[in-house]
Design an enzyme around this catalytic site. Sequence first.
Site, PDB file in Angstrom:
ATOM      1  CD  GLU A 136      -4.627  -5.334   4.566  1.00  0.00           C
ATOM      2  OE1 GLU A 136      -5.117  -4.273   5.006  1.00  0.00           O
ATOM      3  OE2 GLU A 136      -3.396  -5.518   4.426  1.00  0.00           O
ATOM      4  CD  GLU A 143      -2.976  -1.091   2.285  1.00  0.00           C
ATOM      5  OE1 GLU A 143      -3.197   0.014   2.817  1.00  0.00           O
ATOM      6  OE2 GLU A 143      -3.568  -2.123   2.619  1.00  0.00           O
TER       7      GLU A 143
END
Length: 313
Positions: A251, A153
């Site tokens: 995720e 991320e």
Amino acid sequence: MYLPLLLLFSVLWQETLAKTPINPLLWFREPCSPNDSPYHPGLRGRNGVYWGWNPDIERGDNISMINRATGHHANASTVSIFSQINSPDGFDGHQLLRHLDEIKGTGAALIASVMPNGLSFNEVTPAIAADIAKVVRQFTDQGIEVWLRFAHEMNWYVRPGTYRGNSTQFVKAWRTVHSAVKDIEGCMMFWCPNNAKTMDLYEEWWPGPEYVDIVGMDIYASKTTANFRNIYGGFYEAYAKKYRKHFVIPETATKPDTAELKQSWLKALASDDLSAYPCLKSISWFELRKSFDYRVVMGQGNAAMEKTLGNFR
């Protein structure tokens, strides 16, 4: 004359066995092929996609507890653990290593989310990369497959300053880490940005296909109409299909955390027919309590648990 050679061959063979994943999941497996070889005995959705969990470790939920809670179903195929690099002086990987024996016992692949929180991208030196490689080798030497999700991320965490630097510096840091781990048997580099508003926003963070083994994206569904195509389709086409890379969802869960929405999204990923996306190999659910209670296994009542487990073989 022959005995020393036989002994040498035996030692080399044992070392090779130790470094080859005991239960290979993606290692040796052809990207974007529906051929399920090598076979892995771990948990799968009803659609055949391998399945794992991000356990709520800091609150005491480990992967063994989740495996027991799923009852007669197989152990998780993957376990995802977060670990921070807290200083440019070095990385010891203790947050990962304390779970080594447990992960080995489950037969899961490790998604190692190594986060450079305490240093800038420019401070990811060959020495830091060597520290990361040393930690990875402690898993691979035990036959555990490692998907190294370095600075995941990155496009999101630079905004609040959790990661420090720009995309050019990130790419350099990524390639430095890749150089340190590329020859480790059983280790694969996993590039994973956060969901962006438009596809062009990912490109500056792309390290290049020769530096990436697995691609994926983190996103949390917010509508019951969410499915793989309308959430991941564009990213899948641009990176997994285009470059022939394994596609993994490392995720995901839902926001908000309503039971209806969680069950809808879980079904879309674990039960719906996803054969049109042969690069998709594995999904990991964010089984944590954080800003929401994202869990679908731990803490559920019997009826909800039965509905959840209905999505798995």
